[in-house]
Design a protein around this motif. Structure first.
Motif, PDB file in Angstrom:
ATOM      1  N   LYS A  41       0.826  -1.209   0.000  1.00  0.00           N
ATOM      2  CA  LYS A  41       0.000   0.000   0.000  1.00  0.00           C
ATOM      3  C   LYS A  41       0.858   1.255   0.000  1.00  0.00           C
ATOM      4  N   ALA A  42       1.927   1.263   0.809  1.00  0.00           N
ATOM      5  CA  ALA A  42       2.814   2.418   0.859  1.00  0.00           C
ATOM      6  C   ALA A  42       3.477   2.659  -0.493  1.00  0.00           C
ATOM      7  N   LEU A  43       3.888   1.594  -1.156  1.00  0.00           N
ATOM      8  CA  LEU A  43       4.526   1.719  -2.465  1.00  0.00           C
ATOM      9  C   LEU A  43       3.538   2.255  -3.490  1.00  0.00           C
ATOM     10  N   THR A  44       2.323   1.736  -3.464  1.00  0.00           N
ATOM     11  CA  THR A  44       1.291   2.203  -4.398  1.00  0.00           C
ATOM     12  C   THR A  44       0.949   3.671  -4.162  1.00  0.00           C
ATOM     13  N   ARG A  45       0.912   4.064  -2.894  1.00  0.00           N
ATOM     14  CA  ARG A  45       0.522   5.430  -2.547  1.00  0.00           C
ATOM     15  C   ARG A  45       1.593   6.458  -2.905  1.00  0.00           C
ATOM     16  N   HIS A  46       2.851   6.130  -2.665  1.00  0.00           N
ATOM     17  CA  HIS A  46       3.903   7.141  -2.766  1.00  0.00           C
ATOM     18  C   HIS A  46       4.802   7.022  -3.991  1.00  0.00           C
ATOM     19  N   ALA A  47       5.001   5.820  -4.497  1.00  0.00           N
ATOM     20  CA  ALA A  47       6.050   5.606  -5.499  1.00  0.00           C
ATOM     21  C   ALA A  47       5.523   5.685  -6.921  1.00  0.00           C
ATOM     22  N   PRO A  48       6.405   5.951  -7.881  1.00  0.00           N
ATOM     23  CA  PRO A  48       5.993   5.972  -9.285  1.00  0.00           C
ATOM     24  C   PRO A  48       5.548   4.582  -9.748  1.00  0.00           C
ATOM     25  N   ALA A  49       4.730   4.568 -10.768  1.00  0.00           N
ATOM     26  CA  ALA A  49       4.291   3.295 -11.342  1.00  0.00           C
ATOM     27  C   ALA A  49       5.502   2.494 -11.804  1.00  0.00           C
ATOM     28  N   GLY A  50       5.428   1.183 -11.597  1.00  0.00           N
ATOM     29  CA  GLY A  50       6.534   0.325 -11.987  1.00  0.00           C
ATOM     30  C   GLY A  50       7.567   0.092 -10.909  1.00  0.00           C
ATOM     31  N   SER A  51       7.404   0.735  -9.750  1.00  0.00           N
ATOM     32  CA  SER A  51       8.330   0.511  -8.641  1.00  0.00           C
ATOM     33  C   SER A  51       8.163  -0.913  -8.114  1.00  0.00           C
ATOM     34  N   GLU A  52       9.233  -1.463  -7.564  1.00  0.00           N
ATOM     35  CA  GLU A  52       9.258  -2.871  -7.163  1.00  0.00           C
ATOM     36  C   GLU A  52       9.336  -3.015  -5.650  1.00  0.00           C
ATOM     37  N   LEU A  53       8.673  -4.034  -5.123  1.00  0.00           N
ATOM     38  CA  LEU A  53       8.756  -4.391  -3.714  1.00  0.00           C
ATOM     39  C   LEU A  53       9.542  -5.680  -3.574  1.00  0.00           C
ATOM     40  N   ARG A  54      10.554  -5.666  -2.714  1.00  0.00           N
ATOM     41  CA  ARG A  54      11.355  -6.870  -2.444  1.00  0.00           C
ATOM     42  C   ARG A  54      11.295  -7.182  -0.958  1.00  0.00           C
ATOM     43  N   LEU A  55      11.064  -8.450  -0.627  1.00  0.00           N
ATOM     44  CA  LEU A  55      10.997  -8.913   0.748  1.00  0.00           C
ATOM     45  C   LEU A  55      12.090  -9.943   0.972  1.00  0.00           C
ATOM     46  N   ALA A  56      12.721  -9.885   2.147  1.00  0.00           N
ATOM     47  CA  ALA A  56      13.847 -10.785   2.394  1.00  0.00           C
ATOM     48  C   ALA A  56      13.934 -11.128   3.872  1.00  0.00           C
ATOM     49  N   HIS A  57      14.713 -12.148   4.191  1.00  0.00           N
ATOM     50  CA  HIS A  57      15.020 -12.539   5.558  1.00  0.00           C
ATOM     51  C   HIS A  57      16.534 -12.459   5.754  1.00  0.00           C
TER      52      HIS A  57
END
Length: 265
Positions: free
Chosen positions: A57-73
């Motif tokens: 949601k934060a990425l969709t709200r603030h970032a430009p279209a096409g931005s990527e979300l990466r999750l890691a441990h």
């Protein structure tokens, strides 16, 4: 040139400020933006799913279209440093932290700043407008000159970058006034030489030379007087942030950020 920005987000409010700034810079430079979150080791699957939704949601709200979300441990500092290399990022953005237990505070922040192969931007202010006023520490070291050059790439042409050089007059080298004149001549030549390599469309550069006030105090006063939004520092990549002049400054201001801090090795 900034082509790919990596923002490390730890789900705290300061990280949202950093995301907004990273998004602004991505738009300014027409750069890719990747948001990275490193899960704490003690989270349940349900908590990880909730965090994933919040970050999306934060990425969709603030970032430009096409931005990527990466999750890691893993260990946050290690994962961030690995992803900087894996993604070929040109800029790493973190939110300034206020509490010792947070992911990127204390020794983790020092480790990232010491080992990161690209410039680090630590965001502390709630402002997503393009930078207009920046202050830089300037001496005769390569890292200080490199930091000013990278700041010229980061800042928009409408901005002003004010460089501050502080020296301590020595008794056996003549009067303070004559030493000040020598420093002026040396800095004038340095600026002339370095400016030949600055990118086109660089911000306006102003500079001043002070004697004996101390670089940290001088920077703090200059930031306050100019209401600077960004502090630019060069950092030697030795030891636990080198205690050489600008290395110790970087360590001080990363932990007591008076504004956003841009650190370049």
């Amino acid at each position: 040139m900034i082509r790919h920005i990596l923002i490390a987000h730890d789900l705290r409010s300061s990280a949202d400020l950093a995301l907004r700034r990273a998004a602004q810079l991505a738009r300014q430079h027409d750069a890719r933006l990747t948001l990275l979150h490193v899960f704490a080791s003690n989270l349940s699957r349900a908590q990880e799913d909730e965090a994933h939704q919040t970050l999306d949601k934060a990425l969709t709200r603030h970032a430009p279209a096409g931005s990527e979300l990466r999750l890691a441990h893993g260990k946050p500092a290690d994962v961030v440093l690995e992803q900087v290399q894996a993604l070929g990022a040109d800029l790493l953005v973190l939110g300034a932290q206020q509490q010792r237990h947070e992911q990127f505070s204390g020794t983790s922040l020092d480790r990232i700043a010491r080992l990161c192969s690209v410039p680090l931007l630590l965001v502390s202010r709630d402002n997503d407008q393009p930078y207009r006023r920046a202050v830089a520490a300037l001496d005769f070291s390569l890292c200080a000159c490199t930091a000013v050059h990278r700041a010229c790439e980061l800042l928009p042409v409408e901005a002003t970058l004010h460089a501050l050089h502080v020296f301590e007059a020595l008794k056996d080298l003549g009067s303070e006034e004559s030493q000040l004149q020598t420093q002026h001549a040396l800095i004038d030549q340095l600026i002339e030489d370095e400016s030949r390599n600055w990118p086109s469309g660089s911000p306006t550069l102003t500079y001043e030379i002070q004697s004996g006030s101390g670089i940290a105090r001088g920077l703090q006063e200059s930031i306050s007087q100019r209401d600077a939004e960004l502090l630019v520092l060069g950092c030697h990549g030795r030891s636990a942030l080198s205690q050489a002049l600008l290395g110790s400054l970087a360590q001080h201001f990363l932990h007591k950020a008076p504004c956003d801090v841009f650190v370049v090795r």
